[in-house]
Every structure is written in C-alpha cells, then in structure tokens.
Write an enzyme that holds these catalytic residues in place. Structure first.
Site, PDB file in Angstrom:
ATOM      1  N   LYS A   1     -77.954  73.390 -13.014  1.00  0.00           N
ATOM      2  CA  LYS A   1     -77.619  74.896 -13.066  1.00  0.00           C
ATOM      3  C   LYS A   1     -78.717  75.560 -13.598  1.00  0.00           C
ATOM      4  CE  LYS A   1     -76.284  78.405 -14.389  1.00  0.00           C
ATOM      5  NZ  LYS A   1     -77.248  79.673 -14.355  1.00  0.00           N
TER       6      LYS A   1
ATOM      7  N   SER B   1     -79.008  79.409 -25.431  1.00  0.00           N
ATOM      8  CA  SER B   1     -78.721  80.172 -26.936  1.00  0.00           C
ATOM      9  C   SER B   1     -77.567  79.629 -27.471  1.00  0.00           C
ATOM     10  CB  SER B   1     -78.272  81.730 -26.409  1.00  0.00           C
ATOM     11  OG  SER B   1     -77.168  81.693 -25.586  1.00  0.00           O
ATOM     12  N   THR B   2     -77.424  79.996 -28.667  1.00  0.00           N
ATOM     13  CA  THR B   2     -76.314  79.633 -29.479  1.00  0.00           C
ATOM     14  C   THR B   2     -74.963  80.126 -29.006  1.00  0.00           C
ATOM     15  OG1 THR B   2     -77.849  79.047 -31.364  1.00  0.00           O
ATOM     16  CG2 THR B   2     -75.344  79.483 -31.865  1.00  0.00           C
TER      17      THR B   2
ATOM     18  N   GLY C   1     -73.875  78.181 -26.036  1.00  0.00           N
ATOM     19  CA  GLY C   1     -73.382  76.902 -26.826  1.00  0.00           C
ATOM     20  C   GLY C   1     -72.056  76.945 -27.174  1.00  0.00           C
TER      21      GLY C   1
ATOM     22  N   GLU D   1     -78.625  71.884 -27.031  1.00  0.00           N
ATOM     23  CA  GLU D   1     -79.991  72.349 -27.563  1.00  0.00           C
ATOM     24  C   GLU D   1     -80.021  73.777 -27.788  1.00  0.00           C
ATOM     25  OE1 GLU D   1     -82.050  70.387 -28.963  1.00  0.00           O
ATOM     26  OE2 GLU D   1     -81.972  68.451 -28.071  1.00  0.00           O
TER      27      GLU D   1
ATOM     28  N   CYS E   1     -88.077  77.425 -28.095  1.00  0.00           N
ATOM     29  CA  CYS E   1     -86.953  77.016 -28.964  1.00  0.00           C
ATOM     30  C   CYS E   1     -87.595  76.763 -30.505  1.00  0.00           C
ATOM     31  CB  CYS E   1     -86.088  76.263 -28.538  1.00  0.00           C
ATOM     32  SG  CYS E   1     -86.820  74.610 -27.857  1.00  0.00           S
TER      33      CYS E   1
ATOM     34  N   GLU F   1     -83.465  85.454 -34.097  1.00  0.00           N
ATOM     35  CA  GLU F   1     -84.816  84.785 -33.293  1.00  0.00           C
ATOM     36  C   GLU F   1     -85.382  85.748 -32.387  1.00  0.00           C
ATOM     37  OE1 GLU F   1     -82.974  82.365 -30.059  1.00  0.00           O
ATOM     38  OE2 GLU F   1     -84.845  80.972 -30.354  1.00  0.00           O
TER      39      GLU F   1
HETATM   40  P1  NAD Z   1     -78.696  81.461 -22.256  1.00  0.00           P
HETATM   41  O1  NAD Z   1     -77.684  80.839 -23.153  1.00  0.00           O
HETATM   42  O2  NAD Z   1     -78.498  82.890 -21.880  1.00  0.00           O
HETATM   43  O3  NAD Z   1     -78.760  80.927 -20.899  1.00  0.00           O
HETATM   44  C1  NAD Z   1     -78.793  79.491 -20.698  1.00  0.00           C
HETATM   45  C2  NAD Z   1     -78.052  78.803 -19.410  1.00  0.00           C
HETATM   46  O4  NAD Z   1     -76.675  78.974 -19.620  1.00  0.00           O
HETATM   47  C3  NAD Z   1     -78.407  79.743 -18.251  1.00  0.00           C
HETATM   48  O5  NAD Z   1     -78.572  78.875 -17.168  1.00  0.00           O
HETATM   49  C4  NAD Z   1     -77.300  80.576 -18.026  1.00  0.00           C
HETATM   50  O6  NAD Z   1     -76.942  81.021 -17.033  1.00  0.00           O
HETATM   51  C5  NAD Z   1     -76.083  79.699 -18.174  1.00  0.00           C
HETATM   52  N1  NAD Z   1     -74.958  80.278 -18.840  1.00  0.00           N
HETATM   53  C6  NAD Z   1     -74.590  81.659 -19.067  1.00  0.00           C
HETATM   54  N2  NAD Z   1     -73.365  81.664 -19.536  1.00  0.00           N
HETATM   55  C7  NAD Z   1     -72.770  80.542 -19.435  1.00  0.00           C
HETATM   56  C8  NAD Z   1     -71.578  79.943 -19.733  1.00  0.00           C
HETATM   57  N3  NAD Z   1     -70.489  80.751 -20.245  1.00  0.00           N
HETATM   58  N4  NAD Z   1     -71.360  78.598 -19.686  1.00  0.00           N
HETATM   59  C9  NAD Z   1     -72.101  77.846 -19.340  1.00  0.00           C
HETATM   60  N5  NAD Z   1     -73.604  78.217 -18.929  1.00  0.00           N
HETATM   61  C10 NAD Z   1     -73.936  79.485 -19.022  1.00  0.00           C
HETATM   62  O7  NAD Z   1     -80.289  81.208 -22.972  1.00  0.00           O
HETATM   63  P2  NAD Z   1     -81.544  81.610 -22.221  1.00  0.00           P
HETATM   64  O8  NAD Z   1     -81.906  83.262 -22.724  1.00  0.00           O
HETATM   65  O9  NAD Z   1     -81.986  81.164 -21.099  1.00  0.00           O
HETATM   66  O10 NAD Z   1     -82.582  80.778 -23.384  1.00  0.00           O
HETATM   67  C11 NAD Z   1     -83.134  81.275 -24.404  1.00  0.00           C
HETATM   68  C12 NAD Z   1     -82.417  80.413 -25.603  1.00  0.00           C
HETATM   69  O11 NAD Z   1     -82.356  79.056 -25.374  1.00  0.00           O
HETATM   70  C13 NAD Z   1     -83.091  80.896 -26.896  1.00  0.00           C
HETATM   71  O12 NAD Z   1     -81.953  80.802 -27.930  1.00  0.00           O
HETATM   72  C14 NAD Z   1     -83.679  79.531 -27.367  1.00  0.00           C
HETATM   73  O13 NAD Z   1     -84.030  79.021 -28.516  1.00  0.00           O
HETATM   74  C15 NAD Z   1     -82.867  78.494 -26.582  1.00  0.00           C
HETATM   75  N6  NAD Z   1     -83.748  77.281 -26.167  1.00  0.00           N
HETATM   76  C16 NAD Z   1     -83.341  76.078 -27.115  1.00  0.00           C
HETATM   77  C17 NAD Z   1     -84.145  74.906 -26.785  1.00  0.00           C
HETATM   78  C18 NAD Z   1     -83.627  73.496 -27.332  1.00  0.00           C
HETATM   79  O14 NAD Z   1     -84.202  72.778 -27.151  1.00  0.00           O
HETATM   80  N7  NAD Z   1     -83.033  73.718 -28.764  1.00  0.00           N
HETATM   81  C19 NAD Z   1     -84.979  74.946 -25.733  1.00  0.00           C
HETATM   82  C20 NAD Z   1     -85.306  76.180 -25.448  1.00  0.00           C
HETATM   83  C21 NAD Z   1     -84.527  77.433 -25.460  1.00  0.00           C
END
Ligand code: NAD
Length: 469
Positions: free
Chosen positions: A170, A222-223, A226, A243, A277, A375
């Site tokens: 996804k 995002s956390t 997560g 992650e 990230c 962040e």
């Molecule tokens: P996000 O959490 O908003 O979205 C990530 C994914 O989760 C998207 O595909 C989204 O559609 C999906 N999603 C949304 N709600 C969900 C739910 N309830 N259940 C399951 N999936 C759901 O994050 P983002 O804004 O796309 O990414 C940016 C964040 O990701 C930053 O905090 C960044 O630090 C982090 N990040 C971490 C790493 C790492 O390796 N640790 C790498 C890249 C990005």
C-alpha cells in the site's frame, strides 16, 4: 521520453475514475492513479495467499535468480523510473536524489538475493542438537511513505520475496505512481499474485493493518500511524517491523575541522530537501565553533541550486505536499517569533513553484522550541549552542525519538566514545544518514522496532523454526 509514457500508461487509469496526482514542482496533474478499495485489498490478499506456496516452493536459488533479473530490469528502465519519481516526489534527477534512489532499488534487490541465511546450529552436546531454520511467514503487507517511495518499497518487498513470502503493498496516497511503476517492473518477472499494489487511501492502510489474511506488516511512516498499526495488530497478531519518525541530533565536538566536514554535514541535513527519516534534524555545536558552523552551513544553503527536479542544475526540490509545506512554514515562523535568528532562507520560494521553501538555517534557538523538539521534515536546520559535551549528549538523548544521530570530530576515537552514549538505532561519525544494504538499520524508542537490511532484514520477514533432537 516515449518510454516514460509507456510505463505511465501501463499504471495509470482514466481521469473519471482515478485520483489526480500532481507534479510536486508544478502542481500540474501527471496522471490519474487507481483508487483501490478494501474489496480490492481482500482480493489482493486472497491472490497473494494462493500464490505463496508455489513461490516458496521455488527455493532460495530460483527466487534469488528472479530477484537479479528484476534488478537488471530496474537498471534497464532506470531513467524512466527516475523521471517519474522526480515528477511525483519532487526530488531532482541529479544529486543524491531520483537517479540515486532508483540505483538503490537495484542494489537492495541484489543484496536481498545474495545475502546468505543458512540454518543455525545453536546447541550441540553429544546426541543432542538444535538448529534454527528460517521459513516463509506467508503474506506480508507493506505500507510506505512518500519521501523515498521506491527505495523504501524495495526494502520491504525484496527481502520478503527472497524469503518466500508474497507481498501486498500500500503506497502513500501522495506517491502511488512511483510504487505502481516499480511494481510493474518487478511483475515482468514474477508469477501472478506474488506482488500486488493496492493504491488506496489511509482507510485502506488501516484495513491492511488489521487484516486477518496477513502474517507480517512492514511499516514505514510516522510514529502516530505506527501506534495505530500496533493497536490494529492486536486483531491479527501480525508481526511488525516499524520504521517510524526521527528527530536525529548531530553533535559537533570542539576542535573539529569544519571545512573538512562541511559537505557531509550539509547533505546529512538536507538530503531529499530534508524529507528523510534519518536526516540530521537538530545540530548541537560547541560555543567555540558556533558562528563558524552557522556561517558555513548558511553559505552552502544559499549556494545550493533548488528548483524543478527535471532541470539537471538542481539538487534540491519542493516539499512533496501542502501538509508538509505548512509544517515547515509553521515551525520557522514560530522560531522567528521566539527571537531565533534566521541566518539564511526563512520564506517560501514561489518563483520555483507553489511548494518550494528556501533552504533555511536558524541560529540562536534552544531545546523547547518546536523547531528543535518536533520533526520538521523539510529544508530547515536549527543550530543549537552548547558548552559541555555531556550536556549536549543529555539534550540529544532528551527526545522521545531514537532513529539516527551523528557525532562529528577530527578525532574519530573521541567521536566514537561520545557516539556510544547517544541513544539511537544508528550513530554515524562524520556523516549522517548513509546506508548500506549489509548494515542493519532501524530505530529505538518511539522511532520503532525491528531492523531492515542484511541478515537481520531477512530474519525479520521469516518464521524461525527450531528443529531439536
Ligand atoms: P504517514 O504515517 O502519514 O503515512 C505512511 C503510510 O501509512 C501511508 O501509506 C498512509 O496511507 C498509511 N496509513 C495512514 N493511516 C494508516 C493507518 N491507520 N493504518 C495503516 N496505514 C496507514 O507517514 P508519511 O507522512 O507518509 O511519512 C513521513 C514520516 O515517515 C516521517 O515521520 C518520517 O520520519 C517517517 N519515515 C521513517 C522512515 C524510517 O525508515 N524510519 C523512513 C521514511 C519515513
């Protein structure tokens, strides 16, 4: 350019039924992405489950051969993939950006194919013997973010496939085209049902997280999301690799040759226009070198070309989406209102496009300001002054996040000693954010758990089975 049209044509849908996906730099529609539903998700998971035994039965050698064929295919289509990625995500073709990301996709695919994972003998005494074997888990759900959409998808997909799992992906609703195109390239070499992309919104993400047909969730994002996935996994007991976000500190020790580290420091902060990230997100500098570091960074920031990613001259791009643009603007405006010094940047750059923000260095700011504590995920760095190294370490560790960190010094032993006291999944020395397919990567604290890459990454998508006699 004809090849770009071909992949885009293959993955996009007509205007009336798709979600418009803007070019990150110009905001003009690139194409329409399919909007899959939870019914599509159910079907994809059922297909993945049906395909999994056959895929597992191929064995490691054959799956590795197929992964190499896929890596070759990525390389053969590299420029087409990079152009699409650059347009959708915003990162320029040039510099450590779109072409680099596509190259990493091939590299990580080959690494997943080549990393050995033999059964381990963990106990032997006389006739008694215990071995750990690594079996497929079943179906892996992969949920990804928008900042490195292709590369992070490969980190999730390639090890899962290597270990005999099938995968349902996804992608972020902001960058579905990149992941659909990448998967189309994979699927030229995979049996039906082994890899499916479900291009849906956040509700589809939530349905994946709780789906009874999945055995493992690989999540990068995002956390906050997560945490929701952990809650949802109470229903399916899916294994999780998380992650999550980071707020990586960097500490420059006194007496460091600033000119020698300047370029690594700049890219450790501004890689992918700060939307990384494990980028350096708050920089602690000793009193004695504070002004020198601020000036060095400001000069580099002002000189580094930013603009449309398809222009080879540019190495920095826009914020990928409006939401992230607003976060960056809010944090910088707040810092200014608190009396911090905006050394360079500090404003939007509409001459390049609606979501461009100037590369920004903020000085005379302290812990407690949202720009330091949150962040920022954009082209802005707060530079914070310290007098005692112990105090810098304490402040670096005060965050709830623990993805990466870095220590900078001309004395590598001194830097290593300090690095051992910093709480993060990876602590880099005189660099930040550099990754290697053989070196395990993952966060601690609220940055998540589980590791990717190398042997640890293969084990994370496998079921350990003990055979004991
Ligand atoms: P996000 O959490 O908003 O979205 C990530 C994914 O989760 C998207 O595909 C989204 O559609 C999906 N999603 C949304 N709600 C969900 C739910 N309830 N259940 C399951 N999936 C759901 O994050 P983002 O804004 O796309 O990414 C940016 C964040 O990701 C930053 O905090 C960044 O630090 C982090 N990040 C971490 C790493 C790492 O390796 N640790 C790498 C890249 C990005």
């Amino acid at each position: 350019m004809t090849t770009t049209t071909t992949l885009l044509e293959e993955i996009s849908v007509p205007e009336g039924i798709g979600r418009p996906i803007p070019d990150a730099a110009t905001r003009e529609v690139i194409a329409y992405a399919p909007v899959h539903t939870t019914e599509d998700l159910d079907r994809a998971i059922a297909d993945a489950r049906a395909a999994q035994p056959g895929w597992a039965a191929l064995g490691h050698a054959e799956r590795s051969r197929i992964l190499h064929a896929i890596a070759d295919e990525i390389e053969a289509n590299a420029e087409e993939l990079a152009v699409l990625l650059s347009r959708e995500q915003g990162k320029p073709l040039n510099g450590p950006n779109a072409r680099f990301e596509v190259g990493a996709c091939a590299l990580w695919t080959r690494s997943a194919a080549d990393t050995p994972l033999e059964p381990e003998v963990v106990f032997e005494a006389g006739e008694s013997r215990a071995e750990v074997h690594y079996e497929p888990l079943g179906v892996v759900g992969a949920i990804g973010p928008w900042n490195w959409p292709m590369m992070i998808s490969v980190w999730q997909i390639a090890p899962s496939l290597r270990m005999g799992n099938t995968v349902v992906v996804k992608p972020s609703e902001y960058t579905p085209l990149s992941v659909l195109a990448l998967a189309a390239v994979f699927n030229r070499h995979l049996p039906e049902g082994v890899l499916t992309v479900v291009s849906g919104d956040r509700e589809v993400g939530a349905s994946i997280a709780a789906h009874p047909g999945l055995d493992k969730i690989m999540f990068t994002g995002s956390t906050e999301t997560g945490r929701r996935i952990v809650e949802a996994s109470a229903h399916n007991l899916a294994r999780l690799t998380l992650e999550l976000g980071g707020n990586d500190p960097g500490i420059i020790l006194p007496g460091t040759d600033i000119a020698a580290i300047a370029e690594n420091l700049f890219w450790g902060i501004f890689l992918n226009t700060g939307q990384t990230c494990a980028a350096l997100k708050r920089l602690y500098v000793h009193d004695s070198q504070y002004e020198q570091v601020v000036e060095t960074l400001a000069n580099l920031a002002a000189a580094m070309p930013s603009g449309n990613g398809l222009d080879e001259a540019n190495v920095l791009g826009p914020l990928q989406n409006e939401k992230q643009f607003d976060v960056v603007r809010r944090l910088v405006d707040d810092a200014r209102a608190r009396g911090a010094r905006i050394v360079t940047g500090g404003a939007a750059a509409p001459e390049h496009g609606p979501l461009f923000y100037q590369t920004t260095v903020v000085a005379d700011i302290d812990d407690g300001a949202p720009l330091v504590d949150e962040e920022q995920f954009g082209p802005v760095i707060p530079v914070i002054r310290y007098s005692e190294v112990d105090d810098a370490v304490r402040r670096a560790n005060a965050s709830s996040q623990g993805l990466g960190a870095s220590v900078w010094s001309s004395d590598v032993d001194a830097a290593t000693e300090v690095a051992r006291r910093v709480q993060a999944g990876t602590v880099w020395i005189n660099q930040h954010g550099a990754i290697n397919p053989n070196v395990p990567f993952g966060g601690i604290k609220a940055s998540g758990y589980g590791q990717e890459f190398g042997v640890a990454g293969l084990k994370a998508v496998a079921a350990p089975q003990v055979i004991q006699r």
